[in-house]
Design a protein around this motif. Structure first.
Motif, short mmCIF file in Angstrom:
data_model
loop_
_atom_site.label_atom_id
_atom_site.label_comp_id
_atom_site.label_asym_id
_atom_site.label_seq_id
_atom_site.Cartn_x
_atom_site.Cartn_y
_atom_site.Cartn_z
N UNK A 151 -25.56 -8.78 0.07
CA UNK A 151 -24.78 -8.64 -0.90
C UNK A 151 -25.24 -7.52 -0.66
N UNK A 152 -25.14 -5.72 -1.54
CA UNK A 152 -24.78 -5.07 -1.70
C UNK A 152 -24.95 -4.98 -3.30
N UNK A 153 -26.03 -4.22 -3.59
CA UNK A 153 -25.82 -3.60 -5.58
C UNK A 153 -25.02 -2.25 -5.51
N UNK A 154 -23.71 -2.84 -6.37
CA UNK A 154 -22.81 -1.75 -6.85
C UNK A 154 -23.11 -1.18 -8.47
N UNK A 155 -21.85 -0.41 -8.22
CA UNK A 155 -22.33 -0.08 -9.55
C UNK A 155 -22.13 -0.12 -11.03
N UNK A 156 -21.43 -1.15 -10.88
CA UNK A 156 -20.69 -2.50 -11.96
C UNK A 156 -22.57 -3.02 -12.26
N UNK A 157 -22.86 -3.07 -13.55
CA UNK A 157 -24.09 -3.93 -13.91
C UNK A 157 -23.48 -5.02 -13.70
N UNK A 158 -22.75 -5.89 -13.96
CA UNK A 158 -22.02 -7.87 -14.22
C UNK A 158 -22.44 -7.87 -13.03
N UNK A 162 -10.11 11.08 4.14
CA UNK A 162 -10.63 12.31 3.45
C UNK A 162 -10.43 11.46 1.55
N UNK A 163 -10.99 10.17 1.83
CA UNK A 163 -11.25 9.36 0.80
C UNK A 163 -12.60 9.40 0.18
N UNK A 164 -13.05 9.34 -1.00
CA UNK A 164 -14.50 9.83 -1.18
C UNK A 164 -15.35 8.73 -1.26
N UNK A 165 -16.37 8.42 -0.32
CA UNK A 165 -17.42 7.09 0.28
C UNK A 165 -18.47 6.74 -1.15
N UNK A 166 -18.51 5.43 -1.47
CA UNK A 166 -18.99 5.28 -2.46
C UNK A 166 -19.54 3.61 -2.02
N UNK A 167 -20.17 3.15 -3.92
CA UNK A 167 -20.68 1.98 -3.71
C UNK A 167 -20.05 0.96 -3.73
N UNK A 168 -18.83 1.01 -4.03
CA UNK A 168 -17.72 0.12 -4.68
C UNK A 168 -16.69 -0.42 -3.13
N UNK A 169 -16.91 0.81 -2.25
CA UNK A 169 -15.88 0.96 -0.95
C UNK A 169 -15.80 -0.90 -0.99
N UNK A 170 -16.88 -1.95 -0.48
CA UNK A 170 -16.87 -3.11 -0.12
C UNK A 170 -18.32 -3.87 -0.75
N UNK A 171 -18.44 -4.69 -0.92
CA UNK A 171 -19.60 -6.21 -1.82
C UNK A 171 -20.43 -6.47 -0.74
N UNK A 172 -20.24 -5.88 0.88
CA UNK A 172 -21.38 -6.15 2.10
C UNK A 172 -21.95 -5.58 2.90
N UNK A 173 -23.12 -5.10 3.34
CA UNK A 173 -23.51 -5.14 4.17
C UNK A 173 -23.54 -6.06 6.38
N UNK A 174 -23.01 -5.98 7.06
CA UNK A 174 -23.29 -6.69 7.51
C UNK A 174 -24.44 -6.47 9.10
#
Length: 141
Positions: free
Chosen positions: A63-70, A26-38
């Protein structure tokens, strides 16, 4: 990155798996949940001389695009009692030690709960990375 053996045990869950896990908790899904796909890809039989007619699989990590622009890599805690997990506050996936080496974080920076990172033998380890963030030697935790 393409490997001949799955290394998700070192990296943690892929973004798909982590978001599935978060949803169950019951936690929200997010782009920042992890940093890669497999993705596991079957190359077929006879594609390498050493396979002796066996099918060869490879694992393709992206590597996935995450919310932080850095462009830095992050992951989210999955502890339902952690304020950071509840509010989608991410932990940096990699940090630099005083000696210049880079390590993968294996715990939430806010509540300290360990990430699901295991080796083939089931022993938790930290993975050393070089200055470019690529795999290096493994150090027992």
């Amino acid at each position: 990155m393409v490997t001949l053996y799955p290394i998700t045990g070192y990296l943690g869950r892929s973004i798909e798996k982590e978001n599935e896990h978060r949803k169950k908790r019951n936690l929200q899904e997010s782009l920042d949940a992890s940093f890669f796909t497999c993705e596991q890809v079957n190359l077929g039989t006879g594609v390498v001389s050493w396979s002796h007619g066996k099918e060869i699989n490879v694992w393709v990590y992206s590597r996935v695009h995450q919310s932080d622009e850095s462009g830095d890599a992050y992951f989210l805690c999955d502890n339902i009692h952690c304020d950071a997990a509840q509010n989608n506050v991410a932990t940096a996936a990699v940090y630099q030690c005083d000696d210049g080496t880079f390590l993968l974080h294996d715990h939430c920076a806010f509540c300290g709960v360990k990430r699901q990172v295991m080796t083939r033998g089931g022993k938790k380890q930290l993975v050393l990375l070089d200055e470019n963030g690529s795999d290096g030697d493994e150090v027992d935790k």
